[in-house]
Design a protein around this motif. Sequence first.
Motif, PDB file in Angstrom:
ATOM      1  N   THR A 187       0.822  -1.196   0.000  1.00 37.43           N
ATOM      2  CA  THR A 187       0.000   0.000   0.000  1.00 37.43           C
ATOM      3  C   THR A 187       0.862   1.255   0.000  1.00 37.43           C
ATOM      4  O   THR A 187       1.787   1.384   0.806  1.00 37.43           O
ATOM      5  N   VAL A 188       0.522   2.163  -0.904  1.00 35.11           N
ATOM      6  CA  VAL A 188       1.153   3.481  -0.929  1.00 35.11           C
ATOM      7  C   VAL A 188       0.179   4.438  -0.253  1.00 35.11           C
ATOM      8  O   VAL A 188      -0.797   4.893  -0.860  1.00 35.11           O
ATOM      9  N   GLY A 189       0.411   4.692   1.025  1.00 37.09           N
ATOM     10  CA  GLY A 189      -0.494   5.523   1.807  1.00 37.09           C
ATOM     11  C   GLY A 189      -0.410   6.989   1.435  1.00 37.09           C
ATOM     12  O   GLY A 189       0.539   7.435   0.750  1.00 37.09           O
ATOM     13  N   LEU A 190      -1.369   7.757   1.898  1.00 38.44           N
ATOM     14  CA  LEU A 190      -1.475   9.158   1.493  1.00 38.44           C
ATOM     15  C   LEU A 190      -0.325  10.017   1.998  1.00 38.44           C
ATOM     16  O   LEU A 190      -0.028  11.054   1.414  1.00 38.44           O
ATOM     17  N   LEU A 225       0.846  -3.183  -6.265  1.00 39.95           N
ATOM     18  CA  LEU A 225       0.739  -1.995  -5.436  1.00 39.95           C
ATOM     19  C   LEU A 225      -0.732  -1.644  -5.239  1.00 39.95           C
ATOM     20  O   LEU A 225      -1.554  -1.840  -6.135  1.00 39.95           O
ATOM     21  N   LYS A 226      -1.053  -1.127  -4.058  1.00 45.71           N
ATOM     22  CA  LYS A 226      -2.361  -0.539  -3.782  1.00 45.71           C
ATOM     23  C   LYS A 226      -2.133   0.932  -3.473  1.00 45.71           C
ATOM     24  O   LYS A 226      -1.333   1.260  -2.590  1.00 45.71           O
ATOM     25  N   ILE A 227      -2.823   1.799  -4.181  1.00 49.49           N
ATOM     26  CA  ILE A 227      -2.555   3.231  -4.087  1.00 49.49           C
ATOM     27  C   ILE A 227      -3.805   3.939  -3.582  1.00 49.49           C
ATOM     28  O   ILE A 227      -4.873   3.833  -4.180  1.00 49.49           O
ATOM     29  N   LYS A 228      -3.654   4.645  -2.482  1.00 47.74           N
ATOM     30  CA  LYS A 228      -4.768   5.386  -1.907  1.00 47.74           C
ATOM     31  C   LYS A 228      -4.876   6.764  -2.556  1.00 47.74           C
ATOM     32  O   LYS A 228      -3.859   7.389  -2.873  1.00 47.74           O
ATOM     33  N   ILE A 229      -6.113   7.213  -2.756  1.00 48.15           N
ATOM     34  CA  ILE A 229      -6.339   8.540  -3.305  1.00 48.15           C
ATOM     35  C   ILE A 229      -7.122   9.368  -2.300  1.00 48.15           C
ATOM     36  O   ILE A 229      -7.903   8.837  -1.501  1.00 48.15           O
ATOM     37  N   ALA A 230      -6.913  10.704  -2.351  1.00 52.54           N
ATOM     38  CA  ALA A 230      -7.410  11.585  -1.298  1.00 52.54           C
ATOM     39  C   ALA A 230      -8.694  12.299  -1.660  1.00 52.54           C
ATOM     40  O   ALA A 230      -9.318  12.921  -0.798  1.00 52.54           O
ATOM     41  N   GLY A 231      -9.109  12.269  -2.921  1.00 51.19           N
ATOM     42  CA  GLY A 231     -10.336  12.957  -3.310  1.00 51.19           C
ATOM     43  C   GLY A 231     -10.130  14.379  -3.775  1.00 51.19           C
ATOM     44  O   GLY A 231     -11.093  15.073  -4.117  1.00 51.19           O
ATOM     45  N   ASP A 232      -8.889  14.858  -3.805  1.00 46.53           N
ATOM     46  CA  ASP A 232      -8.572  16.183  -4.341  1.00 46.53           C
ATOM     47  C   ASP A 232      -7.918  15.982  -5.709  1.00 46.53           C
ATOM     48  O   ASP A 232      -6.789  15.472  -5.793  1.00 46.53           O
ATOM     49  N   ASN A 405       0.636  -4.146   4.974  1.00 42.94           N
ATOM     50  CA  ASN A 405       1.578  -3.062   5.237  1.00 42.94           C
ATOM     51  C   ASN A 405       1.983  -2.953   6.695  1.00 42.94           C
ATOM     52  O   ASN A 405       2.675  -2.025   7.068  1.00 42.94           O
ATOM     53  N   GLY A 406       1.535  -3.904   7.534  1.00 40.49           N
ATOM     54  CA  GLY A 406       1.957  -3.866   8.918  1.00 40.49           C
ATOM     55  C   GLY A 406       3.466  -3.912   9.064  1.00 40.49           C
ATOM     56  O   GLY A 406       4.044  -3.289   9.960  1.00 40.49           O
ATOM     57  N   HIS A 407       4.133  -4.622   8.152  1.00 37.36           N
ATOM     58  CA  HIS A 407       5.595  -4.727   8.197  1.00 37.36           C
ATOM     59  C   HIS A 407       6.260  -3.397   7.841  1.00 37.36           C
ATOM     60  O   HIS A 407       7.445  -3.195   8.113  1.00 37.36           O
ATOM     61  N   HIS A 408       5.516  -2.497   7.189  1.00 36.93           N
ATOM     62  CA  HIS A 408       6.042  -1.203   6.776  1.00 36.93           C
ATOM     63  C   HIS A 408       5.886  -0.182   7.900  1.00 36.93           C
ATOM     64  O   HIS A 408       6.837   0.507   8.277  1.00 36.93           O
ATOM     65  N   TYR A 409       4.704  -0.111   8.475  1.00 40.04           N
ATOM     66  CA  TYR A 409       4.423   0.907   9.477  1.00 40.04           C
ATOM     67  C   TYR A 409       4.905   0.530  10.865  1.00 40.04           C
ATOM     68  O   TYR A 409       5.113   1.398  11.713  1.00 40.04           O
TER      69      TYR A 409
END
Length: 492
Positions: A187-190, A225-232, A405-409
């Motif tokens: 996951t590519v977080g915001l 990859l999973k990519i989060k989007i913010a709505g802007d 993504n627990g291993h990332h954060y």
Amino acid sequence: MSTARLKIIGGRIGIANAFARMPFRFGVVTMEAAASATLELEVFVNGQPVLGYASDLLAYKWFDKRPEKTPADNVADLLWVIEEALTVASALSEGSVFSLWRQLDEEVDRRAVAAGFNRLGASFGVSMVERAVIDALGRATGQSFFDMVRNNAFGIEGGAVFPELAGLLPASILSEKPLERIALRHTVGLVDPIEAQDIASADRLDDGLPETLADYIEQDDLSYLKIKIAGDPASDMARLERIASVMERTGRTFALTLDGNEQYSRLEDFAALMDAIRRNPALGHFYQSILFVEQPLERSVALSAPLDPHALKTIGKPLLIDEADGWTRAFHEAIALGYHGVSHKNCKGVIRSLLNAMIAAERNRVAGQGTYFQSAEDLTCLPVVSLQADLAVVAALGITHVERNGHHYFRGLEHLPASEAEAALAAHPDLYRREGASIVTAINGGTLDIASLQVPGMGFACLPNLSQRTRAADWTFDSLNKSDAGHAGTGE
């Protein structure tokens, strides 16, 4: 195999604080620490006492994103709903896993709504008890999760919930054997750094683990990859162009999913973003690589009306529900509105996921293979109990890539007591490895090796020790403000 009879006696909850190695965006907040609840449940299986376990983060601002609710309110609500589920479960008469689950699901849902909580949160309370019951059954009978599904040890009667499933057994959705390797969808977080210049020198961790998206792609050999989007639209487009540039420079082929994070109230607005992505020369390969889109619409409107056909055509990718999957019939209702997919998450319910898999398989007999589907999503499953139980279900469902993504954060298994981390490495050496002084999740060629999860119960051979966790009654939300991640009580 005859269906076992189970009687739930009672349980206790242990709380542990897990401190993130880097901040991450979860729902509508940026999180730096979270509490994890571990449930130890006493169950009589065919008259014999056995303990079963379940664990999950008490994730604030995901189950309930109402602005008037504070993070502390959210955690208190989640603990309340687990306790309510325990109260209901302990009053149930002896029965099969399926019969107990149906009664528990109905009553906890009713209580949560009546108390002003929501149905997704109700599902969490049900799922904690449900997972612990399943774990106890597996330990009592010597069956892995896959074996229990194959043998219908839960006594599932799909037709009792969905008439179209009458006569179908859960084994009908299984492959010959569970998956032994699952691709990791990162996951590519915001607020996640994409390249090295996104991290100020003073903020670099330099802890031996990857920190940026570019680091992860290179070091973990990622393909999903999973990519989060913010709505802007403007900021989303700029960020997606940067991510696409990193991907292009690798020369690798990726498969992508987009997470809309409930950022839209109108599908037409999300369709405009997707149209802009498709028309952007820098994002051509990016768009083609998208497999599906997760929950762009806010949950209050997501299932309120049929999806606009013109907007769906513009989007050009199947949509699935995640936060809107708050009750047992939600996926069934979503299909009628134009959705094609639903996320599996243990925190929403295991039997629900099995029923959803059966619905997708039955619908695909007419619509064609792959038309309706499940994905595997759960950002912050942490070792051992939460992560491995979820992976055991994903392996049985045959979902070939999973958001993790627990291993990332969080840094490896450092949220656990040292003795439990060492036991996990000894019991599951395919899933964990030693990295310097730490034990971390092992990622090999972009995949997780999980053959060792085929053990009695929900996928973990080593058990949590609740004496090393804080009793729920003694835990306070303020304890998450502590910055020392090594203090006593960090755990599952």
